[in-house]
Scaffold this motif. Sequence first.
Motif, PDB file in Angstrom:
ATOM      1  N   ASP A   1     -19.106  12.717 -73.593  1.00 35.24           N
ATOM      2  CA  ASP A   1     -17.693  12.816 -73.963  1.00 35.24           C
ATOM      3  C   ASP A   1     -17.484  12.596 -75.457  1.00 35.24           C
ATOM      4  O   ASP A   1     -16.375  12.754 -75.972  1.00 35.24           O
ATOM      5  CB  ASP A   1     -16.850  11.802 -73.194  1.00 35.24           C
ATOM      6  CG  ASP A   1     -16.818  12.067 -71.688  1.00 35.24           C
ATOM      7  OD1 ASP A   1     -16.923  11.094 -70.923  1.00 35.24           O
ATOM      8  OD2 ASP A   1     -16.696  13.243 -71.304  1.00 35.24           O
ATOM      9  N   THR A   2     -18.531  12.209 -76.157  1.00 34.99           N
ATOM     10  CA  THR A   2     -18.437  11.990 -77.597  1.00 34.99           C
ATOM     11  C   THR A   2     -18.036  13.268 -78.306  1.00 34.99           C
ATOM     12  O   THR A   2     -18.665  14.309 -78.127  1.00 34.99           O
ATOM     13  CB  THR A   2     -19.779  11.486 -78.142  1.00 34.99           C
ATOM     14  OG1 THR A   2     -20.073  10.203 -77.573  1.00 34.99           O
ATOM     15  CG2 THR A   2     -19.750  11.379 -79.663  1.00 34.99           C
ATOM     16  N   ALA A   3     -16.971  13.199 -79.077  1.00 35.07           N
ATOM     17  CA  ALA A   3     -16.437  14.382 -79.773  1.00 35.07           C
ATOM     18  C   ALA A   3     -15.242  13.957 -80.611  1.00 35.07           C
ATOM     19  O   ALA A   3     -14.761  12.832 -80.505  1.00 35.07           O
ATOM     20  CB  ALA A   3     -15.999  15.440 -78.769  1.00 35.07           C
ATOM     21  N   VAL A   4     -14.787  14.884 -81.422  1.00 34.44           N
ATOM     22  CA  VAL A   4     -13.479  14.731 -82.052  1.00 34.44           C
ATOM     23  C   VAL A   4     -12.460  15.339 -81.101  1.00 34.44           C
ATOM     24  O   VAL A   4     -12.620  16.489 -80.677  1.00 34.44           O
ATOM     25  CB  VAL A   4     -13.417  15.425 -83.416  1.00 34.44           C
ATOM     26  CG1 VAL A   4     -12.017  15.306 -84.002  1.00 34.44           C
ATOM     27  CG2 VAL A   4     -14.452  14.824 -84.366  1.00 34.44           C
ATOM     28  N   TYR A   5     -11.451  14.570 -80.767  1.00 37.75           N
ATOM     29  CA  TYR A   5     -10.435  15.013 -79.835  1.00 37.75           C
ATOM     30  C   TYR A   5      -9.177  15.432 -80.599  1.00 37.75           C
ATOM     31  O   TYR A   5      -8.710  14.706 -81.479  1.00 37.75           O
ATOM     32  CB  TYR A   5     -10.101  13.911 -78.842  1.00 37.75           C
ATOM     33  CG  TYR A   5     -11.156  13.761 -77.773  1.00 37.75           C
ATOM     34  CD1 TYR A   5     -12.406  13.236 -78.073  1.00 37.75           C
ATOM     35  CD2 TYR A   5     -10.908  14.163 -76.463  1.00 37.75           C
ATOM     36  CE1 TYR A   5     -13.396  13.123 -77.102  1.00 37.75           C
ATOM     37  CE2 TYR A   5     -11.875  14.042 -75.472  1.00 37.75           C
ATOM     38  CZ  TYR A   5     -13.120  13.527 -75.803  1.00 37.75           C
ATOM     39  OH  TYR A   5     -14.089  13.412 -74.834  1.00 37.75           O
ATOM     40  N   TYR A   6      -8.654  16.593 -80.226  1.00 41.68           N
ATOM     41  CA  TYR A   6      -7.474  17.143 -80.868  1.00 41.68           C
ATOM     42  C   TYR A   6      -6.353  17.322 -79.849  1.00 41.68           C
ATOM     43  O   TYR A   6      -6.595  17.799 -78.732  1.00 41.68           O
ATOM     44  CB  TYR A   6      -7.775  18.505 -81.472  1.00 41.68           C
ATOM     45  CG  TYR A   6      -8.809  18.510 -82.569  1.00 41.68           C
ATOM     46  CD1 TYR A   6     -10.158  18.670 -82.280  1.00 41.68           C
ATOM     47  CD2 TYR A   6      -8.427  18.364 -83.903  1.00 41.68           C
ATOM     48  CE1 TYR A   6     -11.112  18.668 -83.282  1.00 41.68           C
ATOM     49  CE2 TYR A   6      -9.376  18.379 -84.917  1.00 41.68           C
ATOM     50  CZ  TYR A   6     -10.710  18.526 -84.605  1.00 41.68           C
ATOM     51  OH  TYR A   6     -11.650  18.533 -85.604  1.00 41.68           O
ATOM     52  N   CYS A   7      -5.145  16.961 -80.246  1.00 45.15           N
ATOM     53  CA  CYS A   7      -4.009  17.348 -79.427  1.00 45.15           C
ATOM     54  C   CYS A   7      -3.453  18.659 -79.979  1.00 45.15           C
ATOM     55  O   CYS A   7      -3.550  18.937 -81.183  1.00 45.15           O
ATOM     56  CB  CYS A   7      -2.943  16.263 -79.371  1.00 45.15           C
ATOM     57  SG  CYS A   7      -2.172  15.857 -80.938  1.00 45.15           S
ATOM     58  N   ALA A   8      -2.899  19.436 -79.093  1.00 44.74           N
ATOM     59  CA  ALA A   8      -2.398  20.757 -79.453  1.00 44.74           C
ATOM     60  C   ALA A   8      -1.082  21.012 -78.742  1.00 44.74           C
ATOM     61  O   ALA A   8      -0.848  20.491 -77.647  1.00 44.74           O
ATOM     62  CB  ALA A   8      -3.417  21.816 -79.069  1.00 44.74           C
ATOM     63  N   GLY A   9      -0.239  21.823 -79.361  1.00 42.42           N
ATOM     64  CA  GLY A   9       1.055  22.100 -78.774  1.00 42.42           C
ATOM     65  C   GLY A   9       1.458  23.550 -78.910  1.00 42.42           C
ATOM     66  O   GLY A   9       1.060  24.234 -79.859  1.00 42.42           O
TER      67      GLY A   9
END
Length: 126
Positions: free
Chosen positions: A89-97
């Motif tokens: 699950d290691t990653a850069v997480y981004y929210c998007a809209g």
Amino acid sequence: VQLQASGGGLVQAGGSLRLACAASGRTFSSSTMGWFRQTLGKEREFVASIYRNAGEIYYSNSVKGRFTISRDNAKNSVYLQMNSLRPEDTAVYYCAGATGRVITSAQTMSRMYPYWGQGTQVTVSS
């Protein structure tokens, strides 16, 4: 529309983190919000999406049963509760809209979301 993600960090395998994404704009309640993640050298990967409140929620198979997406329209925020975290699950997480409803078959596609937060690093140690 501006998105600001927070809540990432370092956690041991099996642990939990809660990501938050604060959005500006008056159309948040009718928007489709998503979480994606990306590791170095790989394409951005869909994690979860939500339209309105629990009306439509989708998860990738890799996180189903472990992650929960939710939103609070009064706070213009969307959340990603991540439990039973794994090193993968290691990653850069981004929210998007996206304004309005993104059709079901397209909610996993990053190109359907014109608005993106800056990303927050999640690192899961083994």
